[in-house]
Structure formats: structure tokens, C-alpha cells
Design a protein around this motif. Structure first.
Motif, PDB file in Angstrom:
ATOM      1  N   CYS A   1       8.202  31.219   1.688  1.00  0.00           N
ATOM      2  CA  CYS A   1       8.409  32.416   2.495  1.00  0.00           C
ATOM      3  C   CYS A   1       9.006  33.558   1.678  1.00  0.00           C
ATOM      4  N   LEU A   2       9.445  33.277   0.420  1.00  0.00           N
ATOM      5  CA  LEU A   2      10.055  34.295  -0.419  1.00  0.00           C
ATOM      6  C   LEU A   2       8.986  34.993  -1.258  1.00  0.00           C
ATOM      7  N   PRO A   3       8.690  36.274  -1.000  1.00  0.00           N
ATOM      8  CA  PRO A   3       7.731  36.982  -1.859  1.00  0.00           C
ATOM      9  C   PRO A   3       8.396  37.399  -3.157  1.00  0.00           C
ATOM     10  N   SER A   4       7.676  37.315  -4.232  1.00  0.00           N
ATOM     11  CA  SER A   4       8.233  37.686  -5.534  1.00  0.00           C
ATOM     12  C   SER A   4       7.137  38.272  -6.415  1.00  0.00           C
ATOM     13  N   SER A   5       7.426  39.436  -6.971  1.00  0.00           N
ATOM     14  CA  SER A   5       6.497  40.071  -7.914  1.00  0.00           C
ATOM     15  C   SER A   5       7.089  39.985  -9.309  1.00  0.00           C
ATOM     16  N   GLY A   6       6.247  39.818 -10.278  1.00  0.00           N
ATOM     17  CA  GLY A   6       6.712  39.841 -11.647  1.00  0.00           C
ATOM     18  C   GLY A   6       7.000  41.269 -12.085  1.00  0.00           C
ATOM     19  N   HIS A   7       8.258  41.627 -12.286  1.00  0.00           N
ATOM     20  CA  HIS A   7       8.603  42.960 -12.748  1.00  0.00           C
ATOM     21  C   HIS A   7       8.420  43.039 -14.266  1.00  0.00           C
ATOM     22  N   LYS A   8       8.292  44.248 -14.762  1.00  0.00           N
ATOM     23  CA  LYS A   8       8.120  44.507 -16.190  1.00  0.00           C
ATOM     24  C   LYS A   8       6.989  43.636 -16.756  1.00  0.00           C
ATOM     25  N   ASP A   9       7.302  42.746 -17.716  1.00  0.00           N
ATOM     26  CA  ASP A   9       6.258  41.987 -18.390  1.00  0.00           C
ATOM     27  C   ASP A   9       6.059  40.604 -17.779  1.00  0.00           C
ATOM     28  N   SER A  10       6.490  40.420 -16.526  1.00  0.00           N
ATOM     29  CA  SER A  10       6.446  39.090 -15.914  1.00  0.00           C
ATOM     30  C   SER A  10       5.416  38.955 -14.812  1.00  0.00           C
ATOM     31  N   GLY A  11       4.383  39.781 -14.832  1.00  0.00           N
ATOM     32  CA  GLY A  11       3.314  39.540 -13.883  1.00  0.00           C
ATOM     33  C   GLY A  11       2.719  40.793 -13.292  1.00  0.00           C
ATOM     34  N   THR A  12       1.554  40.617 -12.665  1.00  0.00           N
ATOM     35  CA  THR A  12       0.826  41.741 -12.076  1.00  0.00           C
ATOM     36  C   THR A  12       0.432  41.479 -10.633  1.00  0.00           C
ATOM     37  N   CYS A  13       1.070  40.508  -9.987  1.00  0.00           N
ATOM     38  CA  CYS A  13       0.738  40.230  -8.593  1.00  0.00           C
ATOM     39  C   CYS A  13       1.975  39.699  -7.879  1.00  0.00           C
ATOM     40  N   THR A  14       1.859  39.544  -6.564  1.00  0.00           N
ATOM     41  CA  THR A  14       2.935  39.013  -5.730  1.00  0.00           C
ATOM     42  C   THR A  14       2.530  37.641  -5.215  1.00  0.00           C
ATOM     43  N   ASP A  15       3.410  36.672  -5.378  1.00  0.00           N
ATOM     44  CA  ASP A  15       3.184  35.328  -4.865  1.00  0.00           C
ATOM     45  C   ASP A  15       4.240  35.015  -3.818  1.00  0.00           C
ATOM     46  N   GLY A  16       3.847  34.282  -2.783  1.00  0.00           N
ATOM     47  CA  GLY A  16       4.780  33.877  -1.746  1.00  0.00           C
ATOM     48  C   GLY A  16       4.883  34.890  -0.623  1.00  0.00           C
ATOM     49  N   GLY A  17       5.303  34.402   0.557  1.00  0.00           N
ATOM     50  CA  GLY A  17       5.494  35.279   1.702  1.00  0.00           C
ATOM     51  C   GLY A  17       4.194  35.846   2.235  1.00  0.00           C
ATOM     52  N   GLN A  18       4.318  36.674   3.261  1.00  0.00           N
ATOM     53  CA  GLN A  18       3.137  37.353   3.779  1.00  0.00           C
ATOM     54  C   GLN A  18       2.547  38.291   2.739  1.00  0.00           C
TER      55      GLN A  18
END
Length: 794
Positions: A448-465
Motif C-alpha cells: 500500500c506504500l507508493p514509492s518513486s525512485g528519486h534522483k538516480d534510483s528509478g523512473t517509475c512508481t511501485d506500490g499503492g494505487q
């Protein structure tokens, strides 16, 4: 033990002898592997396929014992798998939301019967994931499968989704992408890393038992990440998402460049994360947990311990006490031992001191848990940590310094904050540029926790709606056409610019007007001082001269944007809304001038140009209304504690504008970026630059901070290359040539940039006049990244 059955309980406790050994904990997993002769095939169309002429790869456990072998897929297998996935998508997406949710819930019951086998197989393959974690994932996403058409209206599944992981990636990270894709109605091709391959094959078989249609979940195994690029080349694949180490993610992006398929990357392996301990923390608990995170758990990230100066002596004393007696950790190879020795030696040369559980052996792959006290922020053990049991320790004096240290890393995956002052914790969490923040805890995961990779840690959001939308597209949009890879020299892209001229501004009033670009809040010429002639639709006369911008103009614009963006992001949503309302009012007052320039260049009638200006005014008002409407909130957690999620600005966004609806498309993208707290560097359509340059006079009279919006005209390819190679720009939205799309996907990998790429024809592109809410919501979601804050309770 011999004769233990005749002894009394008292005698057993007196002697303290060990009882009979329990049966092997891997018996169930061993039986499944033995059933497949320890040679696992490919899982295609609901069953295992074992082509006779395929090579295989052996998988060993931590002791070097061979667990099983997996088949290496070839091109024929990829074609068969893609065809099966298309049929699986048709069958799976045709089911109702209730029917899809029922299949996922039935999988929970299947896991109840076979959960021990799954857990044991994960342990044997070192792809950590408990059956309870899988159950939680299934329960969460089955509910979203049920509610998709109720709460996520006007969106449709993408089709066939490819999910890729690296060799070190856990099964949990894999399923965090597979299950939401299935829940939204897509079919999935899984290309797992070596460690997650056997559990992924087992789960695919169990899904078939639960009633998942054949072809809805296929698994292809290979030797490295090149297999995933070959799968992406199949025209039936609509989207590729990756989780694992960054190196393989970069390789995947470069190998798929030019194919026309979107690729998202979540580098969850190897990131550097701050572990911040304030003087108001429970120091004993913090020390216990940092040792657990840094030395006892399987490390997917590298922790850096940041301690407030007032308590650093107490923390170091406790570290010495906790480390005493800890055993040495086994490294993977002699090469890793050499890297660890070199990192420790360099840290000591820079002034660091060591706390070790024991002296390091002179050679071999064993190394003791080591804390590098007073490590320099520029030390390699902090910036590019080695794969070993090393924990750098740095100190800070104030909350501001703590945030600065926490943001020093190029990564932005997660952080752990230790303090009993909730206000301090939330203030620090807000300042850290990371996707997940844990207060008085670490490594907490829940779907249920959405998390996006900030800076150099990703280009998408995983988790949550929020993580569901990467697997959906607005119902009003069409599937993006695929393209083919073009052989090109990336070093020469954008090098050949259009021929520039130097117009004489002292000419008579009948001479074509000379437009200016907009950088740092001022209308100005390009750095070179040159211009490009803009001709009429028929090409028979010169309408105006536009600045011929270049790399230095982009540099100046980004410098102005990065100065103002943090302050703009901190403004209240109401203040940002008022600025956009004022901008819309300014555009309305300049309607006649802007419509005239648009009609002059595009050939539209004055009435049609006026309608586009009216639509642009309306669109700016829509974005002003959006500012304070979608703000995240509290999340329902399955265990004790509270969690917050909220959207944050990306930073500086580069935009290469489309040809179609040159004014409306510009204000749509500008409004979305600015409303969410970003700054923008915009490149007008090379075919129709005048409407965007005429908008400069509207910006000059607005109350937007200087540098927030920058407009630079020039050669499209040259400007694209300048945006791509600027390290500060976090995202690029591009409408242009197929070569430009391929260049961006190949180049924007260090650091990673969030890309929104559209290959447009001269008269092509999306319909910018459409009012569908999903179209605006997609644009808004592309302008933000998500952060989650986990706050446990007693």
C-alpha cells in the motif's frame, strides 16, 4: 541420540543432549525439484516447455551445491511466448473485475497449501520472500482488481507487459510488479534473474492451478539481461518494467532504444541510503537496528550512518559493544576482498578510524563487520560503496546538515530517521530526496506504500494505487506504434544545426520582426547572437527571425531553473494556483497578438487561432484548480503504525514541444509541470515556433518567479542533445523524430531521467483539445514523484 527414548525429561535436561534431528526443512521444495528432474523448463501457455536443443544454466546455493538448472530461451521460444501472451491477454482482460479478483484471491488459498514449498525454494535460491509477504501482495492487489472500473475510471490495460529482474533481485520485488500488472488486466511475460527464476516458475504453475487463463503469465529464463531486450523487440510487447541493479537496467534501456516501447527502471539493488540518528533518538534501539540492517540482513542497499555530534561518542561505544564477537562475513570472491581492502585503506588515509569485531584476516574471502568512523562524504566507501560488510559513519550538527548529508548520495531510494521528536522526523523526511522514509524503523515494505525512485534510483512508481498507473493508459488514447532500431552515431546526434543568420535590427519597420527567447525571467537573444529565419506555410517569404539557441543557452536556463525551483515547490498550493490564474488572465489579455502570430505561421484562420487561445486560457485555469486538489494522504496499514504518502515535484523538466496545437500543447505541459512545483525548460516546435515565442510577452507580465519557465528556440536535435546531457534535468518530455526518441532512451541513463517519448509525424500527434479527465490526470502523474513516510507505534 541413542537410547534417548528411555530417558526421563529430568535426565534429558540434566545432560542437555540434543534430541533427534528434525526432517530436512527443504523436503517439500526438494520434492518439487525432483519431480522436474532438477531441470526446469520454460513456462509458456500454462505448462512447462522443455525444448530438447536448448542450453541450460546451473543455479547453486550459498554452499556451492547445485540446486537445479534452468533452460536458456531462444528466439523461437520468445515468439511462442509472445503469441501465447496475446491470447492470454484477450482471455484475462475479457473477464470482469470480480472474476479477476476471484482468481487472485484463490491464489491466496493455493499459497496456504504450498506456501512452505515456495518459502523453502526462495531460501534455497537466495531470492528472499516469505509466503506471508506474497499473501499480503495478493490480498492488496486482488482488491484493486475488484475496484479498477469503480475507482480508476476511463483507463484501460496496456496489453502484454514484460517484467524483468536482475540476478540479485528478490522474488518480492518481482511480484511487486507482476501482481499489479495482472490486477489491471494485462498479461505478463516474466524474465527473472537467476535467483528468482525457480520460485517464479513455481508461482506461475500455482497461478494456473488457481484459475489464471493460459498465457496470462509466462516465464522465460535466460543467462543475462540480453534476453529481456530480445523479448522487448517483439511487436506484441506494450511495456517493459525492470527491477534490480542499475548496470543491467542501463543495458536494457540501451538495447531497447528505438523500438518504440516504453521502459521503466527501478534500481533497487546497490543504492546508498542514509541512516540518520538524532540526539533525541533511542540510541540503543538505533544501534541495534543499524547493525541488523548493515551486517545481518541480506544487503540489497548500502547504509551510511549519520549521527548527531552530541551523541556520537555514545553511539561509537555501543557499536564497539555490539560488534564484539560478531563473526566474519563471507565475501563472494577474492576480487571483492581486494575492493574492500582498497576502500578501507583509502578511508583511513582520509582520516577514518575503524571499529571491527575482530582483526581482518590477511587474506581470503572472510572479512569482519567494520564501521568506518568519521568517513569523509567524498570517500568512495560513501559515494560508491563496495559489496562488503562496511558501514561508513559521518557526523552532523543540525537538522539542515543531516538533510544535506542524506541528499549527498546520487541515489534516492530510502532513508531511516531515528528520533522521538515527530516534528523533527517529518521535517527531515520532507527535506530528504528519497522515495521511502522510515521513522524509528528500517526496511519496512507493504504494497500500500507508493514509492518513486528519486534522483538516480528509478523512473517509475511501485506500490499503492499510484503504482497501478504504469500498467494503464487513458481509454481515449491509442496504443503507441512500434518502430525499428536505427543505426546511428550517438556522438554526432544534434551536431549539424540549421544554418543561422544575423538579421540587421536597424532595418525598416517593414522588415520581419526579430523574436527573443525567455531565460531567467528575461527576454534575450541566444548566447551566439544568431537567429533562424521562420518562413510562411508556403515557404515563399520570411515571417520572422527566431533565436538559434544552443547548449550554452540550455545551461543558463537550467541554472536559473534550479535556483528558483526549490522555493517554488515550497510555496503553498494556493499560491501556485493564484500565479497560474494570473498567467491565464494575462494570456486572455494578449489574445489578439498571440492569435495573430499563430495564424500567421500555421495558416489557420483568425477565428480558429482565437479558439485555440481560448482553450489555452481554459487549460491554464484547469491546472490552477488542480494545484490543491490531489495531495496524497494517510494510508491504511495492516499492522500498527501510520503511513503518509504525498506527491513531490520532479525538479527541472525539459520539454521539446509538438507541432500540433503549438500554443495549447505548450500551456498544457507548462501548466502541469508548474502546478506540481517543477521548473521547465521548453523548446518550441521547430516547425511552428512563433506561438511559443509570442507567449514570452505573457510570461514577462506574469508574477511567476524569474527562471521558473524558460523558452529556448533552436534546432530540435541540437536542443534535445543539450537537454539529454545535462545532469540536473530529471525528466524530458519529447515530441519529435524516431531518431530523437532512440537517442534519448540510449543516452538518458547516467543519471536516469524519466522519459515521455512520442514519435510524431508532420501532421500527427495527440489531440490536445480533448477534455477527458484521464488525459489530464496522466499528464499530472507524469509531473510528480511519490514519497511514503512510515511511522510505527508501540
Amino acid at each position: 541420540m541413542a537410547g534417548s527414548a528411555t530417558k526421563t525429561v529430568y535426565e534429558i535436561f540434566q545432560s542437555m543432549e540434543h534430541g533427534p534431528a528434525a526432517p530436512s526443512s527443504t523436503a517439500t521444495a526438494q520434492a518439487w525439484l525432483d519431480h522436474h528432474s532438477r531441470s526446469l523448463g520454460l513456462f509458456i501457455d500454462g505448462k512447462f516447455e522443455r525444448p530438447a536443443d536448448r542450453r541450460s544454466h546451473s543455479l547453486s546455493d550459498s554452499k556451492g551445491t547445485v540446486v537445479c538448472s534452468t533452460t536458456l530461451a531462444k528466439e523461437d521460444d520468445i515468439s511462442q511466448c509472445a503469441s501465447s501472451s496475446v491470447n492470454g491477454y484477450k482471455a484475462w482482460s475479457s473477464l470482469t473485475c470480480f472474476q479477476r479478483a476471484k482468481v487472485l484471491l484463490r491464489m491466496v488459498s493455493v499459497l496456504g497449501q504450498h506456501g512452505q514449498c515456495v518459502s523453502e525454494l526462495c531460501e534455497m535460491c537466495e531470492a528472499s520472500c516469505s509466503s506471508s509477504s506474497l499473501v499480503r501482495l495478493l490480498q492488496f492487489y486482488s482488491s484493486w482488481a475488484q475496484l479498477r472500473d469503480t475507482l480508476i475510471t476511463s483507463w484501460t490495460p496496456l496489453g502484454v507487459v514484460e517484467v524483468v529482474t536482475s540476478d540479485e533481485c528478490s522474488l518480492y520485488s518481482l511480484m511487486l510488479k507482476v501482481l499489479p500488472a495482472l490486477a489491471m488486466g494485462n498479461s505478463v511475460i516474466v524474465v527473472p534473474g537467476r535467483s528468482a527464476a525457480p520460485p517464479a516458475l513455481l508461482l506461475a504453475q500455482l497461478f494456473t492451478t488457481a484459475g489464471l487463463p493460459a498465457g496470462a503469465l509466462n516465464v522465460l529464463t535466460g543467462s543475462d539481461v540480453t534476453l529481456s531486450a530480445k523479448v522487448a523487440q517483439n511487436p506484441n510487447v506494450s511495456y517493459v518494467t525492470y527491477s534490480g541493479n542499475k548496470e543491467d537496467g542501463v543495458t536494457l534501456c540501451q538495447n531497447t532504444a528505438g523500438l518504440g516501447v516504453p521502459v521503466s527502471v527501478s534500481p533497487c539493488i546497490g543504492a546508498t541510503c542514509p541512516f540518520i540518528v538524532f540526539e533525541s533518538a533511542d540510541v540503543d534501539s538505533a544501534v541495534d537496528e543499524v547493525i541488523e540492517a548493515a551486517f545481518k540482513r541480506k544487503k540489497e542497499v548500502h547504509w551510511v550512518l549519520c549521527v548527531q555530534e552530541s551523541v556520537v561518542d555514545g553511539v561509537m561505544d555501543r557499536l564497539k559493544l555490539r560488534l564484539a564477537g560478531m563473526k566474519c562475513v563471507s565475501l563472494l570472491s577474492d576480487e571483492h576482498r581486494a575492493l574492500v581492502d582498497a576502500a578501507v585503506q583509502e578511508a583511513q588515509q582520509q582520516g577514518a578510524t575503524l571499529i571491527q569485531s575482530s582483526a581482518a584476516p590477511p587474506s581470503g574471502v572472510q572479512y569482519p563487520p567494520t564501521v568506518l568512523c568519521n568517513a569523509a562524504p567524498s570517500s568512495p566507501c560513501v559515494v560508491t560503496p563496495t559489496p562488503g560488510p562496511l558501514l561508513p559513519l559521518m557526523t552532523f550538527r543540525s537538522n539542515t546538515e543531516a538533510v544535506t548529508l542524506g541528499n549527498h548520495s546520487p541515489h534516492g531510494q530510502a532513508a531511516s530517521i531515528w528520533t522521538e521528536d515527530l516534528t523533527l522526523a517529518l521535517e527531515t523526511a520532507n527535506g530528504l530526496s528519497v522515495g521511502s522514509v522510515w521513522v524509528n524503523s528500517h526496511s519496512v515494505s507493504d504494497p500500500c506504500l507508493p514509492s518513486s525512485g528519486h534522483k538516480d534510483s528509478g523512473t517509475c512508481t511501485d506500490g499503492g494505487q499510484e503504482g497501478l498507473y504504469q500498467f494503464l493508459r487513458p481509454s481515449s488514447s491509442t496504443s503507441r506504434p512500434r518502430s525499428s532500431h536505427v543505426s546511428m552515431d550517438y556522438s554526432k546526434f544534434g551536431a549539424a544545426a540549421s544554418p543561422a543568420v544575423f538579421p540587421n535590427e536597424s532595418d525598416s519597420s517593414s522588415a520581419p520582426p526579430v523574436y527573443q527567447q525567455f531565460v531567467g525571467g528575461k527576454a534575450c537573444k541566444s548566447v551566439s547572437g544568431s537567429s533562424v529565419a521562420v518562413k510562411s506555410p508556403g515557404g515563399d517569404r520570411v515571417l520572422a527571425y527566431c533565436p538559434d539557441g544552443g547548449r550554452k543557452d540550455v545551461r543558463n536556463a537550467v541554472e536559473a531553473a534550479i535556483k528558483v525551483q526549490p522555493g517554488w515547490m515550497k510555496k503553498s498550493p494556493t499560491a501556485r494556483a493564484q500565479s497560474l490564474y494570473s498567467l491565464a488572465k494575462g494570456l486572455e489579455s494578449k489574445k489578439q497578438d498571440v492569435a495573430k502570430s499563430m495564424s500567421l505561421q500555421t495558416g489557420l484562420s483568425t477565428e480558429e487561432s482565437g479558439k485555440e487561445v481560448d482553450l489555452s486560457v481554459s487549460r491554464l485555469n484547469v491546472w490552477a484548480a488542480y494545484c490543491d486538489k490531489i495531495r496524497g494522504g494517510s494510508l491504511p496499514m495492516p499492522s500498527s503504525g501510520s503511513a503518509l504518502s504525498f506527491p513531490e515535484a520532479l525538479g527541472v523538466v525539459g520539454v521539446v514541444l509538438p507541432n500540433r496545437n503549438p500554443l495549447l500543447s505548450m500551456v498544457t505541459l507548462l501548466g502541469a509541470a508548474v502546478a506540481t512545483g517543477n521548473a521547465v525548460v521548453m523548446v518550441p516546435s521547430q516547425k511552428y515556433p512563433l506561438p511559443a515565442l509570442a507567449f514570452v510577452q505573457v510570461l514577462q507580465s506574469s508574477d511567476l518567479p524569474a527562471g521558473l519557465v524558460n523558452i529556448i528556440s533552436g534546432d530540435g536535435d541540437q536542443m534535445t542533445a543539450a537537454l539529454a546531457n545535462h545532469s540536473v534535468i530529471k525528466a524530458i518530455w519529447y515530441w519529435g523524430s524516431a531518431e530523437g526518441c532512440q537517442y534519448l532512451q540510449h543516452t538518458c541513463t547516467n543519471p536516469l531521467k524519466t522519459l515521455r517519448l512520442f514519435c510524431q509525424k508532420d501532421d500527427g500527434g495527440m489531440d490536445w483539445t480533448q477534455p477527458e479527465p484521464a488525459f489530464l490526470e496522466e499528464t499530472w502523474r507524469n509531473a510528480v514523484q511519490w514519497k511514503s513516510v512510515w511511522i510505527p507505534t508501540a
